[in-house]
Design an enzyme around this catalytic site. Structure first.
Site, short mmCIF file in Angstrom:
data_model
loop_
_atom_site.label_atom_id
_atom_site.label_comp_id
_atom_site.label_asym_id
_atom_site.label_seq_id
_atom_site.Cartn_x
_atom_site.Cartn_y
_atom_site.Cartn_z
N LYS A 77 22.41 -36.30 89.57
CA LYS A 77 21.30 -35.52 90.46
C LYS A 77 22.09 -35.40 91.91
O LYS A 77 23.00 -35.97 92.21
CB LYS A 77 20.52 -36.99 90.77
CG LYS A 77 19.45 -36.59 91.55
CD LYS A 77 18.46 -37.93 91.54
CE LYS A 77 17.18 -37.67 92.43
NZ LYS A 77 16.22 -38.90 92.65
N SER A 152 11.41 -37.99 91.40
CA SER A 152 12.07 -36.92 91.96
C SER A 152 13.29 -36.50 91.35
O SER A 152 13.62 -35.38 91.65
CB SER A 152 12.47 -37.46 93.44
OG SER A 152 13.49 -38.55 93.07
N SER A 176 11.59 -42.72 90.71
CA SER A 176 12.06 -41.25 90.43
C SER A 176 12.77 -41.19 89.33
O SER A 176 13.03 -40.31 88.88
CB SER A 176 12.91 -41.01 91.60
OG SER A 176 11.92 -40.66 92.71
N1 GLN Z 1 7.45 -40.84 94.18
C1 GLN Z 1 7.98 -41.87 94.99
C2 GLN Z 1 8.10 -41.40 96.42
O1 GLN Z 1 7.90 -40.13 96.65
C3 GLN Z 1 9.55 -42.24 94.32
C4 GLN Z 1 10.51 -41.71 94.83
C5 GLN Z 1 11.89 -41.94 94.44
O2 GLN Z 1 11.77 -42.91 93.56
N2 GLN Z 1 12.87 -41.47 94.88
O3 GLN Z 1 8.56 -41.78 97.42
#
Ligand code: GLN
Length: 483
Positions: A77, A152, A176
């Site tokens: 990532k 994400s 994410s």
């Molecule tokens: N969907 C969550 C957010 O937007 C989790 C994001 C993540 O785990 N990085 O904060």
């Protein structure tokens, strides 16, 4: 086809000299060249570096010095620092930034002899649930080119589901890793907070962030966790415990497994097809001898609200460093303040700015107690509720995502709906406990993920249970319809 093999299968074929590491790397590079223009999972690929790493891995294999994953390709990532390779967080603020150092996980991948394919797309600074907040491109779900892969860690999930890489690393602050794993029909695992070093992970919500693996099987995810986990003096929150062990993985079955199913995770927010798929999977586990009991975890109802105070609060502080002076891009402005203002105003995307403002507000004098402190208290209550449940049960299960993969653009006008999708994944970050999504069935021909949560520090037991459940649900993993 080499790209269809699991990481464990690839490693075995490499060790038996049935295939070579360069051949394996080239097969993945070819598939990326062919399919990634469509999937858009990668932000950076570096074929020369990949092939050089594959040659080095082959030398180790030839010398009889191969580890369990030596020569296996991996995607990373793009919020994980890689020396000499751009690390952008899919943000214009970091466009062109090339870090001078490797994250600890990257050094460990190198030590273990994995072969890096490149860096994957994400929601800008890992803020998002669909992958659509990337400043550069929208990754497509291999299950349908008009569908989001989830976020994400959108690119890391799509790369593994699309067979562009057998393994990848993502990061998980509120879901994410597990959310996109569910939407792409693969395994995604967030280890116990502190078991994998965060050194070199671009910080979002430091008390919640955790790096973790994607794979197409539990075994693959566990092997990757083993390779990157373990104490790191460079991360002050690193746990001084041994790496995640895969030794006991294959022992045991689901017989006698005590599974809790919280009612709060099976309510109206959950699409009926997802609920049905999960129920059907749990029925199979019951028939195989697991005990499934419904329980109540009342704090779950305020999990999303609480998370969306704590995560932005920490983000607003962490992202203060992107001022146009130290890293990446800069926009001209009047004097020091002007440069900072025009850089942050011009180069951060909408969602990131929104969170910085929400977080700054929640932390400001006068509101700190009402919002941030209150949220921390709720967080403690939530962690305690789960801890109590784990005294009685081996696992707390739920859907990983309330809905299956949805069309690109389908929810992007409704930021609240997107945030509510984090319902089931948030508690594990709040409580720091390990949590993993495995494919458990299909709704409308799209994958449904089952989320398995276990007690803090008991990653091995969680993986062992997941491995047994995966065996009990043999239809769980399917290849997406793709070339
Ligand atoms: N969907 C969550 C957010 O937007 C989790 C994001 C993540 O785990 N990085 O904060």
């Amino acid at each position: 086809m080499l790209t269809q093999l699991t990481a464990a299968e690839t490693a075995a074929k490499l060790r038996s000299r049935e295939v070579g590491a360069v051949e394996v790397a080239q097969a993945h590079l070819d598939r990326i060249a062919r399919l990634d223009p469509e999937f858009k999972a990668f932000l950076t690929v570096h074929p020369e570096r990949t092939l050089a790493e594959a040659e080095a891995a082959q030398k180790r294999i030839d010398a009889g010095e191969a580890g369990p994953l030596t020569g296996v390709p991996i995607a990373i990532k793009d919020n994980v620092s890689t020396e000499g390779v751009p690390t952008t967080c899919a943000s214009n603020v970091l466009k062109g930034y090339v870090p001078p150092y490797d994250a600890t996980v990257v050094s460990r991948l190198r030590e273990a002899g994995l072969v890096s394919l490149g860096k994957t797309n994400l929601d800008e600074f890992a803020m998002g649930t669909s992958g659509e907040n990337s400043a550069f491109q929208v990754t497509k779900n291999p299950w349908g080119r008009d569908l989001v892969p989830g976020g994400s860690s959108s690119g890391s999930a799509a790369a593994v589901a699309g067979e562009l890489a057998p393994l990848s690393l993502g990061s998980d602050t509120g879901g994410s890793i597990r959310m996109p794993a569910a939407l792409c029909g693969i395994v995604g695992y967030k280890p116990t907070y502190g078991r994998v070093s965060r050194y070199g992970l671009v910080a979002f919500g430091s008390s919640l962030d955790q790096i973790g693996p994607f794979g197409r099987t539990v075994e693959d995810a566990a092997l990757l966790a083993e390779a990157v986990s373990g104490y790191d003096p460079l991360d002050s929150t690193s746990l001084d415990v041994p790496p995640v062990s895969t030794e006991a993985l294959k022992d045991g079955n689901v017989r006698g497994l005590r599974i809790a199913l919280p009612r709060q995770f099976m309510g109206e927010a959950i699409q009926s097809g997802v609920r049905e798929a999960l129920e059907a999977a749990l029925d199979v586990l019951r028939r195989e001898g697991a005990e499934v009991s419904e329980i109540d975890l009342p704090s779950v109802a305020v999990g999303v609200t609480t998370y969306y105070i704590i995560a932005p609060a920490e983000a607003s502080s962490n992202l203060a460093r992107f001022d146009g002076i130290r890293y990446g891009g800069q926009v001209e402005g009047d004097g020091h303040i002007g440069v900072v203002a025009s850089t942050r105003g011009g180069l951060f995307g909408h969602e990131v700015k929104l969170r910085i403002m929400v977080g700054t507000y929640a932390l400001s004098a006068g509101y700190y107690d009402a919002y941030y402190n209150r949220a921390q208290q709720v967080r403690a209550v939530m962690a305690a509720e789960f801890e109590t449940a784990f005294q009685e049960f081996d696992l707390v299960v739920s859907p990983a995502s309330p809905i299956v993969a949805f069309p690109v653009g389908g929810l992007s006008q409704d930021p609240l709906a997107l945030k509510l999708l984090d319902l089931c994944t948030i508690p594990a970050n709040m409580g720091g406990f390990p949590s993993l999504s495995i494919p458990c069935g299909y709704a409308d021909d799209l994958p449904v993920g089952m989320l398995l949560n276990g007690p803090v520090g008991q990653d091995e037991r969680l993986l062992q249970a997941a491995y047994a459940i995966e065996r009990a649900l043999p239809w769980g993993y399917r290849r997406p319809p793709m070339p």
